[in-house]
Design a protein around this motif. Structure first.
Motif, PDB file in Angstrom:
ATOM      1  N   TYR A 169       0.811  -1.221   0.000  1.00 36.61           N
ATOM      2  CA  TYR A 169       0.000   0.000   0.000  1.00 36.61           C
ATOM      3  C   TYR A 169       0.847   1.275   0.000  1.00 36.61           C
ATOM      4  CZ  TYR A 169      -4.099   2.897   1.033  1.00 36.61           C
ATOM      5  OH  TYR A 169      -5.111   3.817   0.962  1.00 36.61           O
ATOM      6  N   ALA A 170       1.605   1.525   1.078  1.00 37.97           N
ATOM      7  CA  ALA A 170       2.310   2.808   1.217  1.00 37.97           C
ATOM      8  C   ALA A 170       3.351   3.023   0.133  1.00 37.97           C
ATOM      9  CB  ALA A 170       2.950   2.908   2.600  1.00 37.97           C
ATOM     10  N   LEU A 171       4.055   1.968  -0.276  1.00 34.54           N
ATOM     11  CA  LEU A 171       5.075   2.129  -1.304  1.00 34.54           C
ATOM     12  C   LEU A 171       4.483   2.225  -2.708  1.00 34.54           C
ATOM     13  CD1 LEU A 171       7.941  -0.271  -0.133  1.00 34.54           C
ATOM     14  CD2 LEU A 171       7.952   2.231  -0.150  1.00 34.54           C
ATOM     15  N   ARG A 172       3.276   1.743  -2.893  1.00 30.70           N
ATOM     16  CA  ARG A 172       2.690   1.691  -4.229  1.00 30.70           C
ATOM     17  C   ARG A 172       1.790   2.884  -4.532  1.00 30.70           C
ATOM     18  NH1 ARG A 172       0.061  -3.860  -5.724  1.00 30.70           N
ATOM     19  NH2 ARG A 172       0.190  -2.839  -7.758  1.00 30.70           N
ATOM     20  N   LEU A 173       1.079   3.377  -3.515  1.00 30.14           N
ATOM     21  CA  LEU A 173       0.103   4.447  -3.750  1.00 30.14           C
ATOM     22  C   LEU A 173       0.742   5.728  -4.299  1.00 30.14           C
ATOM     23  CD1 LEU A 173      -2.805   5.510  -3.549  1.00 30.14           C
ATOM     24  CD2 LEU A 173      -2.361   6.024  -1.147  1.00 30.14           C
ATOM     25  N   PRO A 174       1.788   6.270  -3.666  1.00 27.41           N
ATOM     26  CA  PRO A 174       2.341   7.530  -4.187  1.00 27.41           C
ATOM     27  C   PRO A 174       2.896   7.413  -5.593  1.00 27.41           C
ATOM     28  CG  PRO A 174       3.083   7.132  -1.937  1.00 27.41           C
ATOM     29  CD  PRO A 174       2.450   5.870  -2.410  1.00 27.41           C
ATOM     30  N   VAL A 175       3.622   6.333  -5.887  1.00 29.04           N
ATOM     31  CA  VAL A 175       4.244   6.238  -7.207  1.00 29.04           C
ATOM     32  C   VAL A 175       3.194   6.091  -8.301  1.00 29.04           C
ATOM     33  CG1 VAL A 175       4.596   3.726  -7.312  1.00 29.04           C
ATOM     34  CG2 VAL A 175       6.209   5.255  -8.443  1.00 29.04           C
TER      35      VAL A 175
ATOM     36  N   LEU B 141       9.865  13.006  -9.082  1.00 31.06           N
ATOM     37  CA  LEU B 141       9.374  11.651  -8.848  1.00 31.06           C
ATOM     38  C   LEU B 141      10.020  11.035  -7.616  1.00 31.06           C
ATOM     39  CD1 LEU B 141       7.763   9.169  -9.792  1.00 31.06           C
ATOM     40  CD2 LEU B 141       9.661   8.604 -11.306  1.00 31.06           C
ATOM     41  N   GLY B 142      11.352  11.167  -7.520  1.00 35.87           N
ATOM     42  CA  GLY B 142      12.056  10.547  -6.415  1.00 35.87           C
ATOM     43  C   GLY B 142      11.681  11.138  -5.068  1.00 35.87           C
ATOM     44  N   ALA B 143      11.745  12.460  -4.972  1.00 38.10           N
ATOM     45  CA  ALA B 143      11.406  13.110  -3.701  1.00 38.10           C
ATOM     46  C   ALA B 143       9.948  12.874  -3.349  1.00 38.10           C
ATOM     47  CB  ALA B 143      11.710  14.598  -3.779  1.00 38.10           C
ATOM     48  N   GLY B 144       9.071  12.942  -4.351  1.00 36.57           N
ATOM     49  CA  GLY B 144       7.651  12.741  -4.092  1.00 36.57           C
ATOM     50  C   GLY B 144       7.337  11.334  -3.635  1.00 36.57           C
TER      51      GLY B 144
ATOM     52  N   ARG C  41      10.770   0.566  -7.150  1.00 37.83           N
ATOM     53  CA  ARG C  41      11.950  -0.177  -6.696  1.00 37.83           C
ATOM     54  C   ARG C  41      13.227   0.628  -6.916  1.00 37.83           C
ATOM     55  NH1 ARG C  41       9.121  -4.473  -9.197  1.00 37.83           N
ATOM     56  NH2 ARG C  41      10.391  -4.252 -11.088  1.00 37.83           N
ATOM     57  N   ASP C  42      13.358   1.231  -8.094  1.00 39.42           N
ATOM     58  CA  ASP C  42      14.584   1.964  -8.400  1.00 39.42           C
ATOM     59  C   ASP C  42      14.707   3.243  -7.587  1.00 39.42           C
ATOM     60  OD1 ASP C  42      15.719   0.153 -10.137  1.00 39.42           O
ATOM     61  OD2 ASP C  42      14.811   1.039 -11.926  1.00 39.42           O
ATOM     62  N   ILE C  43      13.608   3.917  -7.347  1.00 39.54           N
ATOM     63  CA  ILE C  43      13.662   5.136  -6.542  1.00 39.54           C
ATOM     64  C   ILE C  43      14.089   4.799  -5.123  1.00 39.54           C
ATOM     65  CG2 ILE C  43      12.271   6.965  -5.516  1.00 39.54           C
ATOM     66  CD1 ILE C  43      10.573   6.832  -8.138  1.00 39.54           C
ATOM     67  N   ALA C  44      13.532   3.721  -4.555  1.00 44.70           N
ATOM     68  CA  ALA C  44      13.929   3.301  -3.212  1.00 44.70           C
ATOM     69  C   ALA C  44      15.406   2.934  -3.181  1.00 44.70           C
ATOM     70  CB  ALA C  44      13.073   2.118  -2.757  1.00 44.70           C
ATOM     71  N   ALA C  45      15.870   2.214  -4.197  1.00 47.15           N
ATOM     72  CA  ALA C  45      17.278   1.801  -4.244  1.00 47.15           C
ATOM     73  C   ALA C  45      18.205   2.989  -4.395  1.00 47.15           C
ATOM     74  CB  ALA C  45      17.493   0.820  -5.391  1.00 47.15           C
TER      75      ALA C  45
ATOM     76  N   GLU D 150      26.631   0.697  -4.165  1.00 47.24           N
ATOM     77  CA  GLU D 150      26.788   1.075  -5.561  1.00 47.24           C
ATOM     78  C   GLU D 150      25.513   0.899  -6.378  1.00 47.24           C
ATOM     79  OE1 GLU D 150      28.686  -3.062  -7.327  1.00 47.24           O
ATOM     80  OE2 GLU D 150      30.029  -1.531  -6.536  1.00 47.24           O
ATOM     81  N   GLU D 151      24.577   0.073  -5.909  1.00 46.54           N
ATOM     82  CA  GLU D 151      23.321  -0.105  -6.650  1.00 46.54           C
ATOM     83  C   GLU D 151      22.536   1.199  -6.717  1.00 46.54           C
ATOM     84  OE1 GLU D 151      20.178  -1.664  -8.820  1.00 46.54           O
ATOM     85  OE2 GLU D 151      22.250  -2.313  -8.555  1.00 46.54           O
ATOM     86  N   ALA D 152      22.764   2.102  -5.762  1.00 38.87           N
ATOM     87  CA  ALA D 152      22.070   3.388  -5.767  1.00 38.87           C
ATOM     88  C   ALA D 152      22.358   4.161  -7.045  1.00 38.87           C
ATOM     89  CB  ALA D 152      22.477   4.212  -4.550  1.00 38.87           C
ATOM     90  N   VAL D 153      23.596   4.130  -7.514  1.00 38.49           N
ATOM     91  CA  VAL D 153      23.965   4.847  -8.738  1.00 38.49           C
ATOM     92  C   VAL D 153      23.275   4.224  -9.947  1.00 38.49           C
ATOM     93  CG1 VAL D 153      25.872   5.508 -10.240  1.00 38.49           C
ATOM     94  CG2 VAL D 153      26.161   5.575  -7.755  1.00 38.49           C
ATOM     95  N   ARG D 154      23.288   2.895 -10.040  1.00 40.49           N
ATOM     96  CA  ARG D 154      22.653   2.222 -11.176  1.00 40.49           C
ATOM     97  C   ARG D 154      21.145   2.463 -11.182  1.00 40.49           C
ATOM     98  NH1 ARG D 154      26.653  -1.854  -9.947  1.00 40.49           N
ATOM     99  NH2 ARG D 154      25.172  -2.950  -8.602  1.00 40.49           N
ATOM    100  N   ALA D 155      20.518   2.446 -10.008  1.00 39.92           N
ATOM    101  CA  ALA D 155      19.080   2.691  -9.928  1.00 39.92           C
ATOM    102  C   ALA D 155      18.745   4.107 -10.398  1.00 39.92           C
ATOM    103  CB  ALA D 155      18.589   2.471  -8.501  1.00 39.92           C
TER     104      ALA D 155
END
Length: 421
Positions: free
Chosen positions: A160-166, A247-250, A185-189, A195-200
């Motif tokens: 719910y919480a992770l899916r509704l805003p996106v 998108l990311g901040a939101g 998934r990529d925004i959270a990562a 190093e996965e943060a950069v690829r995401a």
């Protein structure tokens, strides 16, 4: 694992100005960050030398007045990270690079260029129809709840919480719902360590680049189309980075704001009555979360444009300054002393402050999504309750964001309504 009860100064490589720096990363922030900030403030004062992941030196600003000063004086504490003197100390895959490295977007530029770009972004967000947004969020929330309502149990974070805003923000951007899971998934990562943060980050920006190309060819009633058509004349190739931050901040902040509010209302007796129409309102819960468990705990950053003084510390030109938003909210010098004083008090630093703070239009979008998400859930599941003891809930081990890993609940199974998820 680092011992969260060890003295704050024991885990420390060299910070700025050769000072011993507190390691501002790792699992110690998982359970009680407010207590950790209190001890750092007690030992170092309102400005503390810290070391970020990758041994990057910085100053953490914990004092409310000091955060206010930094964010209100961009001519001394600027947003352009190219003046940082320690880029040579971090690797190419440094997890904070997507957020700290200079990029041509409103997030990083300064002065008149910032006002031009931020004005365009603000106008694009201000054009969002709040009534239509609320109706869309209600339909999305109903659709998400329909997926688990018959089971009598759910994880309100993952489902719910992770899916509704996106899903809601994707529609504002003119993206199909099918893009939302991968984007979430990529925004959270991108906000995690490693190093996965950069690829995401790269994957999300690539999708935004494709989106801008699509909207250039076929405009619609959406944020990218408004940015492309704005009189500010933003270069098409630079708009994707602005969209990434929108998108990311939101997504990150709104998902945690929603999840943390649900946790509060399900674990605190003062809000338990609200599940059946009691005294405390959803708005009060949302406000309290911004004081106690604000989604954005710390924020990178500002960079000193010249030698200066802050909180009794000598800040040198090119030093990095991290905004301790959560710590500022708990500063005893300014914190409301009673519950009655805190109710409705919106002097928190959760959205930062000054010309580089979160735009008002973005705050309004986030509040509509979070408030509507709580309202719909409590309406659909009036007897919802935690499925575990409150002390079994686990926070993500992040120094930057404050949110739960999971929020398992149970409720009386109910019929599907047929919402749009």
């Amino acid at each position: 694992m680092t011992n969260p009860h060890a003295p704050a100064s024991t885990s420390s490589p060299e910070g700025p100005d050769g000072a011993t720096g507190f390691a501002l990363y790792g699992p110690r922030f998982q359970r009680e960050p407010a207590e950790l900030y209190r001890r750092i403030r007690q030992e170092h004062g309102p400005v503390a030398p810290v070391v970020l992941e990758g041994d990057a030196p910085a100053w953490l600003v914990l004092g409310y007045r000091e955060v206010w000063h930094v964010t209100g004086n961009p001519q001394i504490f600027g947003r352009d990270s190219r003046r940082w003197h320690s880029w040579h100390r971090v690797p190419p895959d440094w997890s904070l690079r997507p957020y700290a490295e200079h990029q041509p977007c409103s997030f990083h530029v300064e002065g008149e260029e910032h006002r031009r770009r931020a004005g365009a972004t603000g106008d694009a967000l201000s054009a969002v129809d709040q009534f239509q947004l609320r109706a869309d969020v209600e339909r999305i929330a109903d659709g998400l709840i329909d997926a688990f309502v018959a089971r009598g149990e759910a994880d309100l974070i993952a489902e719910y919480a992770l899916r509704l805003p996106v899903l809601a923000i994707a529609r504002l951007l003119g993206l199909p719902d099918s893009d939302a899971p991968a984007l979430a998934r990529d925004i959270a990562a991108s906000a995690d360590e490693g190093e996965e943060a950069v690829r995401a980050h790269q994957r999300v920006v690539a999708r935004m680049q494709h989106l801008v190309t699509e909207k250039h060819e076929l405009p619609g009633d959406d944020i990218p189309s408004r940015l492309l058509a704005h009189p500010a004349g933003l270069p098409q190739g630079e708009i994707p980075t602005d969209l990434f931050f929108i998108l990311g901040a939101g997504q990150l902040t709104t998902a945690d704001w929603l999840g943390n509010t649900l946790r509060l209302m399900l674990t605190d007796d003062r809000f338990a009555l609200s599940l059946t129409g009691g005294r405390r309102s959803i708005g009060q819960a949302l406000n309290e979360v911004l004081w106690e468990d604000t989604p954005t705990q710390n924020f990178v950053g500002r960079w000193a444009t010249r030698d200066t003084e802050l909180g009794g510390r000598r800040i040198r030109e090119g030093d990095m300054v991290v905004l301790g938003l959560a710590a500022a909210n708990t500063d005893p010098d300014v914190r409301p002393h009673t519950d009655a004083e805190a109710l409705g008090n919106q002097a928190f630093m959760s959205f930062s402050h000054g010309e580089h703070g979160c735009p008002q239009a973005a705050r309004e979008v986030a509040e509509v999504i979070a408030e509507t998400g709580v309202e719909v859930l409590l309406d659909r599941l009036p007897d919802v309750a935690l499925a575990v003891d409150a002390d079994e809930l686990v926070w993500r081990p992040s120094v930057w964001m404050r949110g739960l890993i999971a929020l398992p609940v149970r409720f009386t199974p109910a019929p599907v309504r047929g919402g749009i998820g």
